[in-house]
Motif scaffolding. Sequence first.
Motif, PDB file in Angstrom:
ATOM      1  N   ASP A 132     -16.028  -1.128  -1.988  1.00 66.95           N
ATOM      2  CA  ASP A 132     -15.624  -0.993  -0.684  1.00 66.95           C
ATOM      3  C   ASP A 132     -16.763  -1.649   0.366  1.00 66.95           C
ATOM      4  OD1 ASP A 132     -13.271   0.228  -0.842  1.00 66.95           O
ATOM      5  OD2 ASP A 132     -13.667   1.827   0.294  1.00 66.95           O
ATOM      6  N   MET A 162     -11.512  -4.589   5.834  1.00 71.79           N
ATOM      7  CA  MET A 162     -10.475  -4.292   4.964  1.00 71.79           C
ATOM      8  C   MET A 162      -9.393  -5.338   5.062  1.00 71.79           C
ATOM      9  SD  MET A 162     -10.839  -1.857   2.924  1.00 71.79           S
ATOM     10  CE  MET A 162     -11.663  -0.507   2.696  1.00 71.79           C
ATOM     11  N   GLY A 163      -9.279  -5.999   6.361  1.00 74.44           N
ATOM     12  CA  GLY A 163      -8.312  -6.999   6.502  1.00 74.44           C
ATOM     13  C   GLY A 163      -8.298  -8.259   5.735  1.00 74.44           C
ATOM     14  N   ASP A 199      -9.567  -6.748  12.107  1.00 79.49           N
ATOM     15  CA  ASP A 199      -8.381  -5.748  11.872  1.00 79.49           C
ATOM     16  C   ASP A 199      -7.909  -5.827  13.333  1.00 79.49           C
ATOM     17  OD1 ASP A 199      -9.307  -5.209   9.253  1.00 79.49           O
ATOM     18  OD2 ASP A 199     -10.272  -3.383   9.800  1.00 79.49           O
ATOM     19  N   ALA A 254       0.794  -1.242  -0.052  1.00 78.91           N
ATOM     20  CA  ALA A 254       0.207  -0.038  -0.098  1.00 78.91           C
ATOM     21  C   ALA A 254       0.884   1.222   0.097  1.00 78.91           C
ATOM     22  CB  ALA A 254      -0.986  -0.036   1.115  1.00 78.91           C
ATOM     23  N   HIS A 307      -6.831  -2.501   1.271  1.00 82.52           N
ATOM     24  CA  HIS A 307      -6.728  -1.414   2.404  1.00 82.52           C
ATOM     25  C   HIS A 307      -5.221  -0.599   1.917  1.00 82.52           C
ATOM     26  CE1 HIS A 307      -3.045  -3.579   3.923  1.00 82.52           C
ATOM     27  NE2 HIS A 307      -3.767  -4.633   3.936  1.00 82.52           N
ATOM     28  N   ALA A 347      -2.417   2.392   6.571  1.00 80.65           N
ATOM     29  CA  ALA A 347      -2.706   2.185   7.742  1.00 80.65           C
ATOM     30  C   ALA A 347      -1.360   2.900   8.966  1.00 80.65           C
ATOM     31  CB  ALA A 347      -3.054   0.681   8.415  1.00 80.65           C
ATOM     32  N   ALA A 403      -0.978  -5.618  11.741  1.00 80.73           N
ATOM     33  CA  ALA A 403      -1.935  -5.449  10.729  1.00 80.73           C
ATOM     34  C   ALA A 403      -2.108  -6.782  10.267  1.00 80.73           C
ATOM     35  CB  ALA A 403      -0.649  -5.132   9.399  1.00 80.73           C
TER      36      ALA A 403
END
Length: 361
Positions: free
Chosen positions: A250, A259-260, A342, A71, A281, A284, A293
């Motif tokens: 989403d 999101m995880g 998460d 990311a 994701h 973070a 994470a």
Amino acid sequence: MKLAIIGGDGIGPEVVDVAMNVLKAIAPKNEFEYESTPFPFSAAHFLETGHILDDADIAELRKFDAIMLGAVGGLPNDPRLAGGVIEKGILLKLRFDLDQYINLRPVTLYPGIETPLKDKTSEHINFVCVRENTEDLYCGLGGIVRKGTPQEVSNQTMVSTRFGVERCIRYAFELAKTRDRKHLTLVHKTNVLNFAGDTWLRAFQEVAEEYADVETGYHHVDACCMFMVAKPEVYDVIVVPNMFGDIITDLGAAIAGGMGIASSGNLNPDGVAPSMFEPVHGSAPDIAGQNLANPIATIDSLGLLLRETGRIKSDPEAIKCGEQIGAAVKLVTPKFSGKNLDRSGYGTDEIGRMVIDAMGG
Ligand code: NAD
């Protein structure tokens, strides 16, 4: 298989490291040979060197079979990164320059994962979104005049080319053909967007004539949001333009556990440039460097990389590795039962270990 690795920022490098350890464990068992090369493109690299991603970098990346991305992005309020400099400079540049015209996002409720939708199980939530990835409002067509004055005018234009729309729809039909239900839904807003919608609808109807074995349907995007929550079982494969696709995927990630867990691929299905795979994701920053994470979305994206790139490059060992990773993830997710994905209480490396163990060590 030559893999380019862009860890990126924040938790990106952490989850990508764990996913690559999974590949290291599974590859020899399937006689799958690969080499991986790291690249530094990220917000941190930009802040340190002033370099984002240029045409020479794209030429270098073209030499690879696929790209694994963690990311990218720094702190949301960092003024040095304002104006979408990283999103446009890295993510959109990669997608556009490498003509990754399909954004593929599976929405599958895995065993043991809790969905906020009461009474829905893995049987009800199991579809794939095929999002067009190179056109629509993302082309950057438009402008702003008399900025900051009471007469300010801005516009941003939706672009739909018959070529771009049709190749995306064809990919979606081909995908639907391989699935058990063989059902494809077009999602648009043809009642209001009667120009762009018309191009999509006619292309959809014309291509459908070549796929008699695929059942088709149409939903307006607002109705689609309602169905995804109230009756997600109506969907098998969804094909959708870029902007609406960004929003509904989403929502898809949310109903499948968060999101995880959400994986994605930016595909160049013709194989003339590398496809790129990434968790949905971001970086973070709030949990970076704390072994918190969840790497499942990245591990699953790696599985998708191996299956899709294996198919494009006719590499059966890669496909086998990808299928084994996908199966191992489904053996691990029941361990999250009742937990917030998460903040599951398991460490990033521990979850990676669980996946490797599920593959037989
Ligand atoms: P985010 O997805 O990074 O984080 C949102 C929330 O979800 C945070 O509370 C975070 O802790 C949590 N979270 C995300 N992934 C997780 C994981 N794997 N395990 C456990 N918890 C997880 O979104 P954001 O905070 O809006 O954005 C942070 C940065 O990431 C920004 O710079 C943004 O531009 C960037 N971003 C990048 C991408 C990409 O590279 N494709 C996508 C989205 C956001």
